[in-house]
Each structure stands twice: as C-alpha cells, then as structure tokens.
Design an enzyme around this catalytic site. Sequence first.
Site, mmCIF file in Angstrom:
data_model
loop_
_atom_site.group_PDB
_atom_site.id
_atom_site.type_symbol
_atom_site.label_atom_id
_atom_site.label_comp_id
_atom_site.label_asym_id
_atom_site.label_seq_id
_atom_site.Cartn_x
_atom_site.Cartn_y
_atom_site.Cartn_z
ATOM 1 N N ASP A 187 0.820 -1.208 0.000
ATOM 2 C CA ASP A 187 0.000 0.000 0.000
ATOM 3 C C ASP A 187 0.856 1.260 0.000
ATOM 4 O OD1 ASP A 187 -2.599 -1.178 0.021
ATOM 5 O OD2 ASP A 187 -2.317 -1.707 2.115
ATOM 6 N N ASN A 201 -4.719 9.203 1.825
ATOM 7 C CA ASN A 201 -5.214 8.568 3.044
ATOM 8 C C ASN A 201 -5.668 9.594 4.068
ATOM 9 O OD1 ASN A 201 -5.033 5.921 2.298
ATOM 10 N ND2 ASN A 201 -3.205 5.450 3.486
ATOM 11 N N ASP A 210 -3.184 13.913 21.672
ATOM 12 C CA ASP A 210 -1.930 13.618 20.968
ATOM 13 C C ASP A 210 -1.954 14.191 19.562
ATOM 14 O OD1 ASP A 210 -0.866 12.322 23.111
ATOM 15 O OD2 ASP A 210 -0.977 10.310 22.262
#
Length: 257
Positions: free
Chosen positions: A45, A116, A146
Amino acid sequence: MMKYQKLAFLKSGSPKSEEAYNLLLAKHENHSPEDADVIVALGGDGFLLQVLHTYPHLDKPIFGMNRGTLGFLLNEYKDDVDLLERINHSQDVHLCPISVDIEDDQGEHFHYKAYNEVSVIRYSGQSANLQISVNGKVTLEHLNADGVLVATPAGSTAYNFSAHGPIIPLNANLLALTPVSPFRPRRWKGALLPNDVTIEIKNLDPTKRPIGAAADSKEVKNAVHAKVWQDKKDTRHLLFDQDQSLEDRIMLEQFSI
C-alpha cells in the site's frame, strides 16, 4: 480491440516485487509511465501511494498487485492469467485526494496532497493544544490530545480506523475528523463532515507544545496551522478486479473483528 495495450511496470524494490517484476517482463513489453496506457504497481500500500504521488500529472490508471503485506489498495498478485485481459475487464475507481496548506513557525507554507489522511501530531512529551475551525467558524475551541487527523474514505480504514475513527463508504461524500488519544474534551469522538468544507487546525501553544503535520508520507515539523480541503475535480484512477471491489472491501471492514 482492448482499450489498454501498453503497460508500465514499477516495483517497490522488495524481494517479492523484484521476482514479480522479472516474471512479468518475460511476458510483457515494459513501457515508460509517460507512454503507457496503464501503470502496474508491484509492492504494498505504501508503494502504491508513492506511485500516486509521483505520477499525478500523467492521469494514467494504476493497476496495483500486492507484493507487500496487507495490500488493501491493491489487487491479488497472479502471474498465471492474461494480465492485459485482466486489466481490460477491471473496474475503474476514482480517488479524490485532500489538499493541505501547512504553515510552520517560520511563516513558510507547504502544500501537499493526501490520499489517506492529513495528520497533526504532538512533537513533545506533552499533549498538543489545538483549535479546530470548519468553514472559518471555530467548532472546537480547545482540543487537548496527541493529535487529530482528517481522513478520506479510502484512508478511513488505515490510521483513522486505528485511532477509533469511523470507516466511510467509498462513495460517501464525507471526510472523517478524528482525534488521536484525546484528553479534553474526553467525550469528543470526532466528526463526519461533508467533503466540501474547509477544516483548519491551529496550534495554540507552538513554543511549549510543538506539533508536526503530515500528508501521507510528507511531513512538516513545527507546524502552527494546517488548512485542509478537497477538490472533487482532482481525481486519480485505480483499477480493480471485478471480484475485488475496493468499495466492498471498505464496507466489509466495518464488520471485521
């Protein structure tokens, strides 16, 4: 007559991709990406994303075959079938990347695309202090976490899903806005947003709590602001076997355990 005739073979460099590359070149002529009808990507990927980022100007369809690990965005590797016939009977899936403008603490701007996700992640031992706006309106005054990410439907099964974000059907006109390990507000799980909005993420404390901003594999250190949007006219073409629909894969991921 077949629509696609000329193929360009690209390999990731892994042993499995090298082996497949040599086997396929023994059967097919290898054209340059510029002259080919279809780019055949042999890898995982990550390599497919690399090919997408390298050749957007060619607007050539990409047929990926998995010579990596998961291969979620690729077809199964086969060397015992007619590859040209297989490609010519494949289905064309359109991917629309998201764009991001990132400003660092020196006032420099960086423009990238992501297939993505765009992610903003803390760079220190302390959580990030972020402010989120949608279409110019502050929607979350203070997110202590975070980080946070914006994911496309195709990317919703990757980092976004690992961060407990929703999986988005491929044909849904949505983006996922997902926090990464949120501390305050604890109950905010993120949002599903129409893909025609503009999302802005601001670092409220860049000196004490630095962050990095990334678009797929491109990263900017010491980011202070990221502006994310999607241009629906900007599309890329992936080819998939009829029995390996990307849309079906994404849908079925919602039922995986």
